[in-house]
Write a protein that holds these residues in place. Structure first.
Motif, short mmCIF file in Angstrom:
data_model
loop_
_atom_site.label_atom_id
_atom_site.label_comp_id
_atom_site.label_asym_id
_atom_site.label_seq_id
_atom_site.Cartn_x
_atom_site.Cartn_y
_atom_site.Cartn_z
N HIS A 148 24.76 -42.87 -16.84
CA HIS A 148 24.07 -41.99 -17.27
C HIS A 148 23.97 -40.79 -16.08
O HIS A 148 23.98 -39.55 -16.27
N THR B 283 25.51 -46.00 -22.19
CA THR B 283 24.50 -46.34 -21.32
C THR B 283 23.80 -47.85 -21.76
O THR B 283 24.37 -48.66 -22.53
N ILE C 16 20.50 -38.55 -21.97
CA ILE C 16 22.03 -38.08 -22.24
C ILE C 16 21.98 -37.07 -23.21
O ILE C 16 22.45 -36.40 -23.23
#
Ligand SMILES: NC(=O)c1ccc[n+]([C@@H]2O[C@H](COP(=O)([O-])OP(=O)(O)OC[C@H]3O[C@@H](n4cnc5c(N)ncnc54)[C@H](O)[C@@H]3O)[C@@H](O)[C@H]2O)c1
Length: 477
Positions: free
Chosen positions: A122, A142, A151
């Motif tokens: 991320h 992630t 994100i």
């Protein structure tokens, strides 16, 4: 149902279908379409995370296959020795960095490739998007829902599209299953059984390194199962809404009578069935062992470390927005490596599997099988076949055989790269290309499963991020 004469079905099948059918569905490696016209400026690539995946698949192989289209302008890793090795191994001429911000400021790439440890993806995805750079990340997107939300927001603000490297989608076998499901021959799907078996070589490998620590990998429900959950989402073509799971650590980690420091100098080498000699692999010695004094990253760590805190057996129930229910399991210490899937439809059933040894004439060497699966330098096609059975509830079955590609995740790796670097605008009838929503929906199943194991309760995906599960997966522009 009475099975038909197997030999007859088999002969008939080879005569009528055969490998060519599946092969025709997607562009094969090395046969990418090249559209004539004005030569394009080369794309400037920067890469962060020069471990095995970054150095080989997203590094050397990209330079070897697409140097007419791309240039590497920067390589970055927190380990200075590893990033130097990567540059030499890749035959790259670009500068190397241990500071990501410095690399981005000095090299001004068009595209950033993220191949770091999962829990750090991320940081680089978000910074890249904020700088207005196109970002391609390795799976998993992630490791938790907070980072996932950040994100998604960064992508929306940036106006750029994030790409997620779901290579398994691109294999001929997985693509053929998708094609058969799209044809609706077995009718509307109501439930799916999906079981994935990691053998004692491949399964164990995750427990030797950072993958065994949940704060780094998010557990195998995220790190590994993101591939499988993505395939499910893509095949079922609906979004997951609710997850319930069980999981435990019973084999690796603290569950053992002895343990050592690392395999290389372990006093238990002769009695440990999992002893693994990294010194026989020059690439792994150069990439990891020679650079462990910089950061303490031990590649041949003990499988029985007390610090391991992920699950080694996992069972997950998933309910989809279109009412499909899935039973999924992941096993990490199986005598063989493979998977089985069944789609139950209103009119019939689609079944498939990979590498179930007693279905083969040959004896499969499990250690070598793992090595070939992970091989990223060559695409080997052999005479072996993948099988899919299509069954109508009231008629005989039909066996579909596809010629098998073992290396690079079933042949998916190269097709993924062709679409990203050579033919980004090629027709994509089965929607192989994956973006942030696909990356999110697959990791959110794993994150929800983790939460469910911890709480003993079902977890709804709409409670994790602002993504709203939809009955039919939306087309992302
Ligand atoms: N799609 C696939 O089939 C596939 C296969 C293998 C790996 N992967 C993914 O690729 C990624 C890398 O995996 P790997 O096997 O190469 O792992 P690896 O441990 O070999 O490499 C990770 C690298 O990231 C570096 N790193 C860690 N934190 C960093 C930071 N903050 N800044 C810069 N560098 C940092 C490490 O020093 C290391 O060199 C993972 O996300 C993994 O899930 C995907």
């Amino acid at each position: 149902m009475k099975p038909t004469n197997n030999a007859l079905t088999r002969r008939k099948f080879i005569a009528t279908t055969g490998a060519a059918v599946a092969g025709a569905m997607i562009t094969r490696p090395g046969t990418s379409m090249i559209i004539p016209g004005k030569p394009l400026a080369k794309k400037r690539l920067a890469l962060v995370g020069t471990g095995i995946r970054g150095t080989t698949f997203w590094g050397r192989r990209v330079l070897e296959n697409y140097s007419d289209l791309i240039d590497f302008v920067g390589l970055c890793d927190i380990n200075p020795g590893r990033v130097e090795f990567a540059k030499n191994y890749m035959n790259a001429t670009c500068p190397t960095f241990t500071n990501f911000d410095e690399m981005m400021a000095k090299t001004k790439p068009d595209m950033l490739i993220v191949t770091t440890v999962d829990a750090t993806h991320h940081e680089f995805i978000i910074k890249g998007l904020e700088m207005g750079v196109e970002v391609l990340t390795e799976k998993p997107l992630t490791t938790d829902e907070v980072k996932c939300q950040k994100i998604l927001e960064a992508e929306r603000k940036s106006g750029k599209k994030l790409k997620v490297g779901f290579n398994y989608r691109y294999g001929p076998h997985t693509t053929k299953i998708k094609e058969l499901l799209v044809s609706n021959e077995v009718g509307n799907i109501t439930s799916v059984d999906f079981h994935w078996y990691l053998n004692v070589y491949h399964g164990a490998s995750y427990f030797r390194r950072w993958h065994g620590i949940r704060s780094r990998s998010g557990t195998l429900l995220v790190h590994k199962a993101t591939h499988h959950f993505d395939l499910l989402n893509w095949w079922i073509d609906s979004d997951p809404v609710e997850v319930f799971a069980y999981g435990d650590l019973e084999h690796y980690g603290r569950n053992h009578s002895f343990r050592g420091d690392k395999c290389r100098n372990c006093p238990h080498q002769t009695k440990c069935k999992f002893y693994w000699d990294i010194t026989t692999d020059q690439m792994l010695m150069d990439l990891y062992v020679k650079n462990e004094h910089f950061d303490g990253y031990i590649r041949d760590n003990c499988l029985w470390r007390e610090e391991i805190d992920i699950y080694d057996k996992m069972a997950v129930q998933i309910k989809y927005a279109n009412n499909v229910q899935v039973s999924y399991s992941l096993t990490t210490y199986s005598p063989y490596e493979g998977w089985r899937i069944t789609f139950n439809g209103m009119n019939g059933r689609l079944e498939s599997w990979l590498d179930i040894p007693w279905r083969k004439d040959e004896k499969i060497n499990q250690a070598e099988l793992h090595a070939r699966e992970m091989e990223q330098e060559a695409t080997e096609t052999n005479t072996d076949y993948e099988e899919i059975i299509m069954m109508n509830n009231f008629e005989n079955y039909r066996m579909i055989k596809l010629s098998k590609e073992r290396s690079g995740h079933g042949g998916g790796d190269q097709r993924l790269q062709d679409q990203i670097f050579r033919n980004p605008d090629m027709p994509d009838p089965f929607r192989h290309a994956a973006g942030s929503r696909d990356g999110a929906m697959s990791v959110l199943i794993g994150i929800a499963a983790r939460k469910s194991i911890e709480s003993g309760k079902p977890v709804r995906l709409e409670d994790l991020t602002d993504l709203v599960p939809e009955k039919v997966r939306p087309v992302m522009k």
